[in-house]
Design a protein around this motif. Structure first.
Motif, PDB file in Angstrom:
ATOM      1  N   LEU A 121       0.638  -1.269  -0.003  1.00  0.00           N
ATOM      2  CA  LEU A 121      -0.132   0.145  -0.203  1.00  0.00           C
ATOM      3  C   LEU A 121       0.656   1.291  -0.057  1.00  0.00           C
ATOM      4  O   LEU A 121       0.698   2.248  -0.652  1.00  0.00           O
ATOM      5  CB  LEU A 121      -0.710   0.072   1.334  1.00  0.00           C
ATOM      6  CG  LEU A 121      -2.081  -1.156   1.187  1.00  0.00           C
ATOM      7  CD1 LEU A 121      -2.608  -1.146   2.587  1.00  0.00           C
ATOM      8  CD2 LEU A 121      -3.200  -1.016   0.165  1.00  0.00           C
ATOM      9  N   VAL A 122       1.839   1.239   0.972  1.00  0.00           N
ATOM     10  CA  VAL A 122       2.800   2.294   0.879  1.00  0.00           C
ATOM     11  C   VAL A 122       3.545   2.529  -0.520  1.00  0.00           C
ATOM     12  O   VAL A 122       3.794   3.689  -0.849  1.00  0.00           O
ATOM     13  CB  VAL A 122       3.530   2.667   2.196  1.00  0.00           C
ATOM     14  CG1 VAL A 122       4.645   3.422   2.051  1.00  0.00           C
ATOM     15  CG2 VAL A 122       3.178   2.335   3.349  1.00  0.00           C
ATOM     16  N   GLY A 123       3.950   1.422  -1.050  1.00  0.00           N
ATOM     17  CA  GLY A 123       4.540   1.329  -2.511  1.00  0.00           C
ATOM     18  C   GLY A 123       3.567   2.050  -3.550  1.00  0.00           C
ATOM     19  O   GLY A 123       4.005   2.947  -4.012  1.00  0.00           O
ATOM     20  N   LEU A 124       2.460   1.913  -3.528  1.00  0.00           N
ATOM     21  CA  LEU A 124       1.469   2.672  -4.253  1.00  0.00           C
ATOM     22  C   LEU A 124       1.373   3.994  -3.966  1.00  0.00           C
ATOM     23  O   LEU A 124       1.264   4.879  -4.818  1.00  0.00           O
ATOM     24  CB  LEU A 124       0.099   1.948  -4.064  1.00  0.00           C
ATOM     25  CG  LEU A 124      -0.241   0.529  -4.510  1.00  0.00           C
ATOM     26  CD1 LEU A 124      -1.772   0.059  -4.314  1.00  0.00           C
ATOM     27  CD2 LEU A 124       0.107   0.499  -6.096  1.00  0.00           C
ATOM     28  N   LEU A 151      -6.843  12.143  -3.041  1.00  0.00           N
ATOM     29  CA  LEU A 151      -7.836  11.425  -2.433  1.00  0.00           C
ATOM     30  C   LEU A 151      -7.435   9.759  -2.689  1.00  0.00           C
ATOM     31  O   LEU A 151      -7.683   9.321  -1.367  1.00  0.00           O
ATOM     32  CB  LEU A 151      -9.247  11.475  -3.562  1.00  0.00           C
ATOM     33  CG  LEU A 151     -10.163  10.353  -3.196  1.00  0.00           C
ATOM     34  CD1 LEU A 151     -10.790  10.749  -1.823  1.00  0.00           C
ATOM     35  CD2 LEU A 151     -11.303  10.713  -4.181  1.00  0.00           C
ATOM     36  N   ILE A 152      -6.866   9.339  -3.474  1.00  0.00           N
ATOM     37  CA  ILE A 152      -6.250   7.832  -3.467  1.00  0.00           C
ATOM     38  C   ILE A 152      -5.071   7.940  -2.406  1.00  0.00           C
ATOM     39  O   ILE A 152      -5.027   6.950  -1.488  1.00  0.00           O
ATOM     40  CB  ILE A 152      -5.822   7.413  -4.617  1.00  0.00           C
ATOM     41  CG1 ILE A 152      -6.665   7.519  -5.782  1.00  0.00           C
ATOM     42  CG2 ILE A 152      -5.208   6.034  -4.703  1.00  0.00           C
ATOM     43  CD1 ILE A 152      -6.360   7.168  -6.984  1.00  0.00           C
ATOM     44  N   LEU A 153      -4.457   8.768  -2.123  1.00  0.00           N
ATOM     45  CA  LEU A 153      -3.220   8.804  -1.158  1.00  0.00           C
ATOM     46  C   LEU A 153      -3.926   8.777   0.155  1.00  0.00           C
ATOM     47  O   LEU A 153      -3.645   8.063   1.042  1.00  0.00           O
ATOM     48  CB  LEU A 153      -2.377  10.240  -1.004  1.00  0.00           C
ATOM     49  CG  LEU A 153      -1.257  10.225  -2.323  1.00  0.00           C
ATOM     50  CD1 LEU A 153      -0.647  11.577  -2.022  1.00  0.00           C
ATOM     51  CD2 LEU A 153      -0.415   9.289  -1.978  1.00  0.00           C
ATOM     52  N   CYS A 154      -5.033   9.445   0.656  1.00  0.00           N
ATOM     53  CA  CYS A 154      -5.827   9.409   1.668  1.00  0.00           C
ATOM     54  C   CYS A 154      -6.379   7.917   1.948  1.00  0.00           C
ATOM     55  O   CYS A 154      -6.379   7.478   3.192  1.00  0.00           O
ATOM     56  CB  CYS A 154      -6.922  10.564   1.782  1.00  0.00           C
ATOM     57  SG  CYS A 154      -6.209  12.240   2.123  1.00  0.00           S
ATOM     58  N   VAL A 155      -7.004   7.682   0.866  1.00  0.00           N
ATOM     59  CA  VAL A 155      -7.579   5.960   1.198  1.00  0.00           C
ATOM     60  C   VAL A 155      -6.810   5.037   1.488  1.00  0.00           C
ATOM     61  O   VAL A 155      -6.993   4.404   2.395  1.00  0.00           O
ATOM     62  CB  VAL A 155      -8.284   5.711  -0.019  1.00  0.00           C
ATOM     63  CG1 VAL A 155      -8.943   4.299  -0.189  1.00  0.00           C
ATOM     64  CG2 VAL A 155      -9.566   6.742  -0.412  1.00  0.00           C
ATOM     65  N   LEU A 156      -5.419   5.129   0.794  1.00  0.00           N
ATOM     66  CA  LEU A 156      -4.514   4.200   1.029  1.00  0.00           C
ATOM     67  C   LEU A 156      -3.911   4.423   2.533  1.00  0.00           C
ATOM     68  O   LEU A 156      -3.543   3.443   3.190  1.00  0.00           O
ATOM     69  CB  LEU A 156      -3.129   4.336  -0.039  1.00  0.00           C
ATOM     70  CG  LEU A 156      -3.535   3.908  -1.571  1.00  0.00           C
ATOM     71  CD1 LEU A 156      -2.209   4.461  -2.425  1.00  0.00           C
ATOM     72  CD2 LEU A 156      -3.862   2.664  -1.692  1.00  0.00           C
TER      73      LEU A 156
END
Length: 413
Positions: A104-107, A116-121
């Motif tokens: 997840l952190v790699g993504l 938004l995707i950063l916050c979800v991850l």
């Protein structure tokens, strides 16, 4: 000569474990190494995300919100996911959480990923911290025997404080030199390394709730049974109260900035005040751990009261360095937490430890958040020194009641 019901000071069973005893256990060394790497990586990621969000938006509010998202998921993850540490092999839970967090952190490290995707991850990463920590603490209680367990918890507490400090101090420099994406990549690597260390350094043990599927409780059954166990057991109930006591004295960290302003101090004064309580805690854990186990248990209540009592003296608005000394003394007395936490874990049946540890960690997180928020709101209307002193008075009363209740509770068995 010692009385029959009191342990002799020369009793080998009452000898305090040393840090050498702790590090002599190979499995603990691997657990400790995994903790050190992942905590430093986590703090680095927090700095990187805050910088990344601020650079893209220019908003201090969004930057602060991103940082808050690294803390809030623990509130939900504690009750909802910690039971995994009882349903499955604890080593498998830890390794699985680390592998998932590395991915997840790699993504998150991919340049150009939307906020938004950063916050979800980020929320997903933090949700996995709850089952990982429950499995780690429960595993340590199985691996370490006798007084080696409290000593191991003390080592972990000191490591956590120092690693967080190192991560914050180095985080800004690394992010400035490498960039936010590269810093997140380092965090992902730290999780992957932790997974490898735990996979090959920790022995595989069966799930404590039973190997057969029929023997494992349902998700709701595990959660309700854990909550019921704590509520119906007087010892666990009052130990939980003692564990939540930081909600009173930790409020000083939320008031460091306005408190320093009333003293005429600037950023340096704020930093010194922020560091006072954690520094005192590290010293307290080191000194408290050198006492005999029976002595630590006897001092748990008085030290719990002492964690809040020094704050009352802030009512007279002493100078900066007197305040630093008072806050350090508060932090040193808060070393009682190691005894409260290890006694709590030992009093819980192994098959329920993961779930109950998660509930206790959530209660602690909520108490700290509420305490800091309440102190901040009060400081808008009242002098910060009065708020700190008021928190000290309430903390003393709460600690005295919890310690008295624990002292009157029936012993295990």
């Amino acid at each position: 000569m010692a009385r029959p019901h009191e342990p002799s000071t020369t009793d080998p069973a009452d000898r305090p474990a040393t840090y050498r005893d702790v590090f002599a256990v190979a499995e603990f060394r691997w657990l400790w190494g995994a903790l050190l790497g992942s905590v430093i990586g986590d703090q680095l990621a927090r700095v990187a995300l805050a910088v990344l969000v601020f650079d893209r938006t220019g908003s201090a509010g969004l930057s602060a919100l991103t940082y808050a998202l690294t803390l809030l998921p623990d509130i939900a993850g504690g009750p909802l996911l910690s039971g995994l540490a009882d349903r499955y092999s604890r080593r498998s839970v830890m390794v699985g959480c680390d592998v998932a967090r590395a991915g997840l952190v790699g993504l998150m490290a991919i340049p150009g990923t939307s906020l938004l995707i950063l916050c979800v991850l980020l929320v997903a990463v933090q949700l996995l911290a709850a089952p990982f920590q429950s499995a780690r603490i429960a595993s340590m209680a199985t691996i370490m025997t006798g007084d080696s367990y409290p000593a191991a918890m003390g080592v972990s507490a000191i490591t956590l404080q120092l690693a967080q400090l190192a991560g914050f101090v180095a985080g800004g420099t690394i992010v400035a030199g490498l960039g936010a994406s590269q810093a997140l990549t380092i965090n992902a690597i730290s999780f992957a390394v932790s997974a490898v260390i735990l996979r090959f350094g920790i022995k595989e043990r069966p799930a404590p709730a039973g190997a057969e599927r029929a023997a494992k409780p349902s998700w709701w059954g595990s959660l309700s049974a854990g909550a019921r166990l704590v509520w119906e057991n007087r010892r666990l109930r009052y130990l939980t109260a003692l564990i939540c006591l930081p909600g009173f004295y930790i409020s000083v960290e939320g008031l460091a900035t306005p408190y320093a302003a009333t003293l005429g101090g600037g950023a340096v004064a704020v930093g010194v005040l922020f560091a006072a309580n954690p520094a005192g805690y590290v010293l307290g854990v080191w000194g408290f751990g050198r006492l005999a186990p029976s002595r630590r248990l006897a001092l748990m209540g008085p030290l719990a009261i002492g964690a809040s009592a020094p704050l009352i003296a802030c009512v007279v608005s002493p100078g900066l360095w007197v305040t630093v000394g008072l806050w350090m003394l508060s932090g040193a007395c808060s070393s009682y937490l190691i005894t409260a936490q290890t006694t709590f874990v030992k009093d819980v049946p192994d098959a329920q430890r993961g779930q109950v540890i998660g509930l206790a960690r959530t209660a602690l997180t909520v108490s700290q958040g509420v305490g800091i928020l309440a102190a901040g709101v009060a400081a808008d209307s009242v002098r910060p020194a009065l708020v700190v002193a008021g928190a000290g008075v309430l903390g003393v009363l709460f600690a005295a009641g919890a310690a008295r209740g624990y002292g009157r509770a029936d012993p295990p068995g």
